[in-house]
Design a protein around this motif. Structure first.
Motif, PDB file in Angstrom:
ATOM      1  N   LEU A 139     -10.212 -22.892  46.832  1.00 10.84           N
ATOM      2  CA  LEU A 139     -11.132 -23.761  47.554  1.00 10.84           C
ATOM      3  C   LEU A 139     -12.508 -23.114  47.597  1.00 10.84           C
ATOM      4  O   LEU A 139     -12.622 -21.909  47.860  1.00 10.84           O
ATOM      5  CB  LEU A 139     -10.646 -23.988  48.992  1.00 10.84           C
ATOM      6  N   THR A 140     -13.547 -23.881  47.345  1.00 12.75           N
ATOM      7  CA  THR A 140     -14.916 -23.384  47.455  1.00 12.75           C
ATOM      8  C   THR A 140     -15.753 -24.396  48.227  1.00 12.75           C
ATOM      9  O   THR A 140     -15.469 -25.597  48.192  1.00 12.75           O
ATOM     10  CB  THR A 140     -15.558 -23.147  46.073  1.00 12.75           C
ATOM     11  N   MET A 141     -16.780 -23.909  48.895  1.00  9.83           N
ATOM     12  CA  MET A 141     -17.695 -24.789  49.618  1.00  9.83           C
ATOM     13  C   MET A 141     -19.066 -24.130  49.676  1.00  9.83           C
ATOM     14  O   MET A 141     -19.169 -22.919  49.912  1.00  9.83           O
ATOM     15  CB  MET A 141     -17.208 -25.084  51.030  1.00  9.83           C
ATOM     16  N   LEU A 142     -20.103 -24.927  49.457  1.00 12.19           N
ATOM     17  CA  LEU A 142     -21.466 -24.426  49.611  1.00 12.19           C
ATOM     18  C   LEU A 142     -21.783 -24.305  51.093  1.00 12.19           C
ATOM     19  O   LEU A 142     -21.694 -25.277  51.839  1.00 12.19           O
ATOM     20  CB  LEU A 142     -22.458 -25.381  48.938  1.00 12.19           C
ATOM     21  N   THR A 143     -22.152 -23.114  51.532  1.00  8.09           N
ATOM     22  CA  THR A 143     -22.548 -22.911  52.926  1.00  8.09           C
ATOM     23  C   THR A 143     -24.054 -22.737  53.052  1.00  8.09           C
ATOM     24  O   THR A 143     -24.548 -22.445  54.139  1.00  8.09           O
ATOM     25  CB  THR A 143     -21.836 -21.681  53.516  1.00  8.09           C
ATOM     26  N   GLY A 144     -24.776 -22.910  51.983  1.00  8.73           N
ATOM     27  CA  GLY A 144     -26.221 -22.797  51.956  1.00  8.73           C
ATOM     28  C   GLY A 144     -26.676 -22.653  50.521  1.00  8.73           C
ATOM     29  O   GLY A 144     -25.859 -22.640  49.593  1.00  8.73           O
ATOM     30  N   THR A 145     -27.976 -22.553  50.322  1.00  8.52           N
ATOM     31  CA  THR A 145     -28.509 -22.366  48.979  1.00  8.52           C
ATOM     32  C   THR A 145     -28.116 -20.988  48.463  1.00  8.52           C
ATOM     33  O   THR A 145     -28.403 -19.973  49.098  1.00  8.52           O
ATOM     34  CB  THR A 145     -30.040 -22.506  48.993  1.00  8.52           C
ATOM     35  N   ASP A 146     -27.430 -20.969  47.311  1.00  3.60           N
ATOM     36  CA  ASP A 146     -26.929 -19.726  46.703  1.00  3.60           C
ATOM     37  C   ASP A 146     -25.946 -19.003  47.616  1.00  3.60           C
ATOM     38  O   ASP A 146     -25.844 -17.774  47.588  1.00  3.60           O
ATOM     39  CB  ASP A 146     -28.085 -18.786  46.332  1.00  3.60           C
ATOM     40  N   ARG A 147     -25.201 -19.754  48.412  1.00  4.59           N
ATOM     41  CA  ARG A 147     -24.161 -19.178  49.258  1.00  4.59           C
ATOM     42  C   ARG A 147     -22.888 -19.988  49.080  1.00  4.59           C
ATOM     43  O   ARG A 147     -22.881 -21.208  49.300  1.00  4.59           O
ATOM     44  CB  ARG A 147     -24.575 -19.188  50.733  1.00  4.59           C
ATOM     45  N   VAL A 148     -21.818 -19.314  48.710  1.00  2.39           N
ATOM     46  CA  VAL A 148     -20.553 -20.000  48.432  1.00  2.39           C
ATOM     47  C   VAL A 148     -19.428 -19.318  49.188  1.00  2.39           C
ATOM     48  O   VAL A 148     -19.298 -18.084  49.170  1.00  2.39           O
ATOM     49  CB  VAL A 148     -20.239 -19.985  46.916  1.00  2.39           C
ATOM     50  N   LEU A 149     -18.627 -20.121  49.874  1.00  2.00           N
ATOM     51  CA  LEU A 149     -17.405 -19.643  50.515  1.00  2.00           C
ATOM     52  C   LEU A 149     -16.240 -19.884  49.561  1.00  2.00           C
ATOM     53  O   LEU A 149     -16.113 -20.969  48.986  1.00  2.00           O
ATOM     54  CB  LEU A 149     -17.187 -20.369  51.840  1.00  2.00           C
ATOM     55  N   VAL A 150     -15.379 -18.872  49.401  1.00  2.00           N
ATOM     56  CA  VAL A 150     -14.215 -18.972  48.515  1.00  2.00           C
ATOM     57  C   VAL A 150     -12.961 -18.659  49.305  1.00  2.00           C
ATOM     58  O   VAL A 150     -12.905 -17.645  50.019  1.00  2.00           O
ATOM     59  CB  VAL A 150     -14.325 -18.000  47.322  1.00  2.00           C
ATOM     60  N   CYS A 151     -11.968 -19.526  49.191  1.00  2.00           N
ATOM     61  CA  CYS A 151     -10.642 -19.260  49.753  1.00  2.00           C
ATOM     62  C   CYS A 151      -9.633 -19.394  48.613  1.00  2.00           C
ATOM     63  O   CYS A 151      -9.472 -20.480  48.049  1.00  2.00           O
ATOM     64  CB  CYS A 151     -10.316 -20.239  50.882  1.00  2.00           C
ATOM     65  N   ALA A 152      -8.974 -18.297  48.263  1.00  2.00           N
ATOM     66  CA  ALA A 152      -8.022 -18.301  47.154  1.00  2.00           C
ATOM     67  C   ALA A 152      -6.621 -18.006  47.674  1.00  2.00           C
ATOM     68  O   ALA A 152      -6.411 -17.011  48.391  1.00  2.00           O
ATOM     69  CB  ALA A 152      -8.427 -17.265  46.109  1.00  2.00           C
ATOM     70  N   ARG A 153      -5.683 -18.859  47.318  1.00  2.00           N
ATOM     71  CA  ARG A 153      -4.277 -18.629  47.643  1.00  2.00           C
ATOM     72  C   ARG A 153      -3.593 -18.140  46.375  1.00  2.00           C
ATOM     73  O   ARG A 153      -3.556 -18.855  45.364  1.00  2.00           O
ATOM     74  CB  ARG A 153      -3.642 -19.916  48.173  1.00  2.00           C
ATOM     75  N   LEU A 154      -3.073 -16.913  46.453  1.00  2.00           N
ATOM     76  CA  LEU A 154      -2.592 -16.233  45.264  1.00  2.00           C
ATOM     77  C   LEU A 154      -1.116 -15.867  45.412  1.00  2.00           C
ATOM     78  O   LEU A 154      -0.679 -15.434  46.489  1.00  2.00           O
ATOM     79  CB  LEU A 154      -3.395 -14.957  45.020  1.00  2.00           C
ATOM     80  N   ASP A 155      -0.378 -16.026  44.316  1.00  2.00           N
ATOM     81  CA  ASP A 155       1.004 -15.554  44.260  1.00  2.00           C
ATOM     82  C   ASP A 155       0.978 -14.168  43.622  1.00  2.00           C
ATOM     83  O   ASP A 155       0.716 -14.038  42.423  1.00  2.00           O
ATOM     84  CB  ASP A 155       1.855 -16.526  43.432  1.00  2.00           C
ATOM     85  N   PHE A 156       1.193 -13.126  44.436  1.00  2.00           N
ATOM     86  CA  PHE A 156       1.163 -11.761  43.944  1.00  2.00           C
ATOM     87  C   PHE A 156       2.532 -11.359  43.400  1.00  2.00           C
ATOM     88  O   PHE A 156       3.570 -11.923  43.788  1.00  2.00           O
ATOM     89  CB  PHE A 156       0.756 -10.801  45.064  1.00  2.00           C
ATOM     90  N   ASP A 157       2.530 -10.391  42.538  1.00  2.00           N
ATOM     91  CA  ASP A 157       3.777  -9.835  41.998  1.00  2.00           C
ATOM     92  C   ASP A 157       4.625  -9.313  43.155  1.00  2.00           C
ATOM     93  O   ASP A 157       4.137  -8.578  44.023  1.00  2.00           O
ATOM     94  CB  ASP A 157       3.431  -8.693  41.034  1.00  2.00           C
ATOM     95  N   ASP A 158       5.900  -9.698  43.169  1.00  2.00           N
ATOM     96  CA  ASP A 158       6.787  -9.321  44.270  1.00  2.00           C
ATOM     97  C   ASP A 158       7.000  -7.817  44.359  1.00  2.00           C
ATOM     98  O   ASP A 158       7.408  -7.305  45.416  1.00  2.00           O
ATOM     99  CB  ASP A 158       8.138 -10.017  44.121  1.00  2.00           C
ATOM    100  N   SER A 159       6.737  -7.101  43.275  1.00  2.00           N
ATOM    101  CA  SER A 159       6.961  -5.650  43.288  1.00  2.00           C
ATOM    102  C   SER A 159       5.815  -4.889  43.965  1.00  2.00           C
ATOM    103  O   SER A 159       5.924  -3.687  44.215  1.00  2.00           O
ATOM    104  CB  SER A 159       7.135  -5.128  41.862  1.00  2.00           C
TER     105      SER A 159
END
Length: 338
Positions: free
Chosen positions: A265-285
């Motif tokens: 997920l990304t959203m502009l929070t201002g000029t040249d400002r970006v919020l990023v939310c990443a949901r990641l499946d990490f290696d179980d090990s």
């Protein structure tokens, strides 16, 4: 949830762009203030509805620039306790008010003048030469302001490596875009006023003056609509440029600890400002300690590679969670995030 957050650095490039935007707006304000007074005097002397409409047009542009100056100043404030994501979106709010001012102070008055001229008893034109001289002087001043706006747009367009129209659609800086649009509309409005004044003088019919005033009003309605729609989308919370989204996704997917990017997920929070939310499946090990270190490293790598990223949130999730997958598919259709 593993979370990394930060306040993006205020680099020299961002400060330079802010200064360039400030120069563009100040130049436009100075030009429009002088033009508005000259047009008002010419409109009163000539009795031309088109000239009075152009005076209202320039007055609306002055109000627009004052809103834009407010936008530049207030949006630059750093994040604090009450606004942890900063004040970047204030630039969109004040720019939206600028679009409203163009509509109310410029468009409505111009349309009223046009209707009044076509349906009422307009005054006979006098001292027409004054009107022509003022229109010529206004064209020179507007051209100077437009040249500065074009110079800034071209500079930012080159950095984004986009053709002009796609750049204007994707740009997250409404200030220079507003000045560019209003200066273009101002030059077109001057041509309309010149045409209305000239045709009225040649034919002796006030109809041409009224038509010119109506056309100026409709032109301002169009500009106000385009700017209002742009700022509405930015205020609601538009996704970042798709090229940035795909680049971040690929960078995340290439991390050795990450098996899949489940959601991004990304959203502009201002000029040249970006919020990023990443949901990641990490290696179980990967152990909990290694996961924490990986999140810190990934956060730093993303910030170095993509300076526009202002806030980054990384959340470990299982890729096969049915509720999460359903939400992703509902948003994007068949998931392309892995």
């Amino acid at each position: 949830m593993a979370e990394q957050a930060g306040t993006g650095p205020e680099g020299a490039g961002e400060s330079s762009e802010h200064g360039e935007s400030l120069l563009t707006v100040l130049l436009a304000l100075s030009a429009n203030a002088a033009i508005a007074v000259a047009k008002l005097v010419a409109g009163l002397l000539t009795g031309s509805a088109a000239m009075l409409s152009e005076a209202a047009h320039s007055a609306a542009d002055c109000a627009t620039e004052l809103f834009l100056l407010t936008a530049l100043r207030r949006s630059a404030r750093p994040a604090d306790r009450s606004h942890p994501f900063g004040y970047g979106k204030e630039r969109y709010f004040w720019s939206l008010l600028a679009a409203v001012s163009i509509f109310t102070a410029g468009a409505l008055f111009s349309i009223y003048q046009g209707v009044h001229t076509l349906t009422g008893n307009p005054e006979e034109h006098q001292d027409v030469l004054v009107g022509y001289l003022v229109l010529a002087a206004a064209a020179v001043l507007e051209s100077i302001s437009l040249a500065q706006a074009i110079r800034q747009v071209r500079s930012e367009q080159a950095k984004d490596d986009l053709p002009l129209l796609p750049y204007l659609r994707r740009s997250d800086d409404p200030t220079v875009k507003t000045v560019l649009y209003e200066d273009c509309a101002a030059l077109v409005g001057l041509l309309l006023a010149f045409g209305g004044l000239g045709l009225t003088q040649l034919t002796g019919s006030q109809v041409w003056d009224g038509i010119a005033s109506l056309l100026i009003g409709l032109l301002l309605v169009l500009v106000a609509y385009l700017l209002g729609r742009t700022n509405m989308n930015l205020l609601i919370g538009r996704q970042a440029d798709s090229r940035l989204v795909y680049a971040v996704r690929d960078r995340l997917a290439g991390q050795p600890e990450v098996e899949a990017v489940v959601d991004l997920l990304t959203m502009l929070t201002g000029t040249d400002r970006v919020l990023v939310c990443a949901r990641l499946d990490f290696d179980d090990s990967v152990s909990a300690a290694d996961l924490e270190r990986a999140c810190v490293r990934i956060d730093g790598e993303l910030r170095r590679e993509f300076p526009d990223l202002d806030e980054i949130f990384l959340e470990p999730v299982p890729r096969n969670d049915p509720e999460l997958r359903a939400r992703v598919r509902a948003r994007y259709g068949p998931s392309q995030l892995g």
